[in-house]
Write a protein that holds these residues in place. Structure first.
Motif, mmCIF file in Angstrom:
data_model
loop_
_atom_site.group_PDB
_atom_site.id
_atom_site.type_symbol
_atom_site.label_atom_id
_atom_site.label_comp_id
_atom_site.label_asym_id
_atom_site.label_seq_id
_atom_site.Cartn_x
_atom_site.Cartn_y
_atom_site.Cartn_z
ATOM 1 N N ALA A 251 0.827 -1.210 0.000
ATOM 2 C CA ALA A 251 0.000 0.000 0.000
ATOM 3 C C ALA A 251 0.860 1.259 0.000
ATOM 4 N N LEU A 252 2.008 1.228 0.671
ATOM 5 C CA LEU A 252 2.914 2.382 0.659
ATOM 6 C C LEU A 252 3.431 2.631 -0.755
ATOM 7 N N TRP A 253 3.897 1.568 -1.429
ATOM 8 C CA TRP A 253 4.389 1.717 -2.800
ATOM 9 C C TRP A 253 3.287 2.222 -3.727
ATOM 10 N N SER A 254 2.086 1.686 -3.558
ATOM 11 C CA SER A 254 0.970 2.101 -4.406
ATOM 12 C C SER A 254 0.673 3.587 -4.243
ATOM 13 N N ARG A 309 14.733 -1.689 -4.336
ATOM 14 C CA ARG A 309 13.465 -2.299 -3.905
ATOM 15 C C ARG A 309 12.346 -1.977 -4.895
ATOM 16 N N ALA A 310 12.346 -0.761 -5.456
ATOM 17 C CA ALA A 310 11.302 -0.386 -6.407
ATOM 18 C C ALA A 310 11.341 -1.259 -7.649
ATOM 19 N N ARG A 311 12.532 -1.651 -8.071
ATOM 20 C CA ARG A 311 12.655 -2.495 -9.260
ATOM 21 C C ARG A 311 12.167 -3.914 -9.010
ATOM 22 N N GLN A 315 5.295 -2.938 -10.187
ATOM 23 C CA GLN A 315 5.288 -1.748 -11.038
ATOM 24 C C GLN A 315 6.462 -0.864 -10.630
ATOM 25 N N PRO A 316 7.665 -1.107 -11.156
ATOM 26 C CA PRO A 316 8.854 -0.357 -10.727
ATOM 27 C C PRO A 316 8.703 1.150 -10.936
ATOM 28 N N LEU A 317 9.358 1.908 -10.057
ATOM 29 C CA LEU A 317 9.381 3.352 -10.222
ATOM 30 C C LEU A 317 10.236 3.731 -11.423
ATOM 31 N N LEU A 319 12.618 6.764 -13.358
ATOM 32 C CA LEU A 319 13.524 7.809 -12.894
ATOM 33 C C LEU A 319 12.761 9.103 -12.620
ATOM 34 N N ALA A 320 11.751 9.392 -13.428
ATOM 35 C CA ALA A 320 10.944 10.595 -13.210
ATOM 36 C C ALA A 320 10.224 10.528 -11.868
ATOM 37 N N GLU A 321 9.778 9.340 -11.472
ATOM 38 C CA GLU A 321 9.101 9.203 -10.178
ATOM 39 C C GLU A 321 10.086 9.328 -9.022
ATOM 40 N N VAL A 322 11.290 8.809 -9.187
ATOM 41 C CA VAL A 322 12.320 9.005 -8.167
ATOM 42 C C VAL A 322 12.603 10.498 -7.998
#
Length: 425
Positions: A251-254, A309-311, A315-317, A319-322
């Motif tokens: 839920a945090l990642w979402s 961890r995102a990868r 649904q990996p993050l 670079l724009a989201e980072v």
């Protein structure tokens, strides 16, 4: 990419605990991790930042020692209501408080506030027309149910510690903050180091229904570490709020992936301490979760931990989201977005030069915080190696070559009813 910005960093200088983490070591760790700006919490130093004089003392201590730019949170504690607006006028990015007593000895120095005291502080800010004030919270309330103190053997088991700080402590605090925000919506409210995914729907409902200015952050350790992997006596994993079960992470990642979410950024909550304070020295006290200092030293590793961890998620993050979560929205929160957080004409030339695909194994010898051992990430294979960090066009860190001069600047917010700007000193 633009230099990273961390809005949640504990530094213990000035004062008697400078050996836990000083400005030089903390900003070296920041630079080696690709951060070009950090915002220092008001706690942990002695005295804490709760009035203009202590802010001046801290800023004076930092000058000449820092390798990246540093801003400051002011403090909101019982009895300093009339010091809130002066702190804002003197340059803090906002006012931070805690709703649950901190670990000792910090708990005596920076006391928790209750709901009545929070309402009084908000009223005073409104009375003095500080309507742009940013109030940040360590959001845990003392548990309503009586918690039985574990015996010595159980105190070395992470499960006992986790049960002592249930998610209900965070949820109750979030509900209190939402009540305060709905009552006084003219201010901005921010929740630091959120770990409890159950609180996210409460935050979203408050922001949408009451129309309040409400945001939250989470930390790399809540996204990358799970309670299931914490070994007995592994007090290097202890922090407040605690690392929860892996099921909490989805839920945090979402929420982080949604730009419109209340969960708007990632910050380290970096807090270094001596091995003795962390109950990591050999002897009978070793591994006691109930007595160990809560805090994870992770500033230098935040980017590769989050990226790795995102990868691994469904649904990996990107670079724009980072960039959004670790540069741009931190800049917006702290009022820096007119000159930091973007690569654009007129902005500070702050850069993090890194290779997202290069891997490395975490070793204590690589870390620049005051106390290198142990880290909960020891031995992990991470992706994302920082090769160089540039602050305002100045080369402050280069992999294999080390650091340049400590040319970081103190950032103080200067405001009036018509203008908000920062000066670099």
């Amino acid at each position: 990419m633009p230099g990273l910005i961390d809005t949640n960093v504990h530094i213990n200088e000035p004062g008697e605990r400078t050996d836990w983490e000083g400005f030089a070591s903390a900003t070296k760790a920041a630079a080696a991790g690709g951060f070009t700006t950090i915002i220092n919490r008001p706690t942990n130093a002695t005295p804490p930042t709760v009035n203009v004089q202590t802010l001046k003392t801290k800023a004076a201590t930092a000058r000449g020692k820092i390798y990246v730019d540093v801003g400051f949170w002011g403090g909101l504690v019982p009895g300093n209501t009339h010091q809130l607006v002066p702190q804002l006028a003197a340059g803090v990015v906002g006012l931070q408080c805690t709703l649950c007593p901190s670990a000792q000895p910090v708990g005596d120095e920076f006391a928790a506030i209750n709901e009545t005291q929070l309402a009084e502080a908000l009223h005073q800010l409104s009375k003095e027309q500080a309507t742009d004030a940013l109030i940040a919270f360590h959001a845990e309330l003392p548990a309503m149910e009586s918690q039985q103190q574990p015996d010595e053997a159980s105190s070395k088991c992470y499960g006992s510690f986790l049960r002592s700080r249930p998610a209900s402590m965070e949820l109750s605090a979030v509900q209190l903050i939402c009540r305060a925000a709905a009552a006084q919506p003219q201010h901005r409210y921010h929740i630091m180091n959120l770990s409890c995914a159950e609180a996210l729907p409460v935050l979203e409902a408050c922001r949408q229904e009451a129309g309040v200015q409400l945001s939250a952050e989470t930390c790399p350790h809540y996204l990358a570490l799970g309670a299931e992997q914490v070994p007995d006596c592994g007090t290097e994993f202890k922090t407040w709020p605690p690392i929860r079960e892996r099921a909490n992470q989805a839920a945090l990642w979402s929420a982080l992936r949604r730009p419109e979410s209340t969960l708007q950024l990632i910050a380290s909550d970096h807090s270094s301490a001596t091995p003795g304070a962390r109950c990591l020295t050999y002897g009978r006290a070793r591994g006691n979760f109930m007595n160990a200092w809560p805090g994870i030293s992770s500033l230098q590793l935040s980017l590769p931990v989050v990226w790795t961890r995102a990868r691994q998620t469904e649904q990996p993050l990107s670079l724009a989201e980072v960039h959004r979560l670790m540069c741009w929205q931190p800049a917006q929160l702290c009022g820096l977005s007119s000159f930091k957080g973007r690569i654009a004409e007129g902005y500070d030339a702050d850069f993090c030069i890194w290779n997202p695909d290069e891997e490395f194994t975490v070793c204590s010898d690589q870390l620049y915080a005051s106390h290198k051992s142990p880290t909960p990430y020891a031995g992990q294979r991470l992706s994302g190696v920082v090769h160089a960090t540039v602050v305002r066009g100045l080369h402050v860190y280069q992999q294999y070559e080390g650091f340049g001069q400590p040319l970081g600047k103190v950032l103080l917010r200067k405001s009036s009813s018509k203008l908000v700007k920062f000066v670099r000193l």
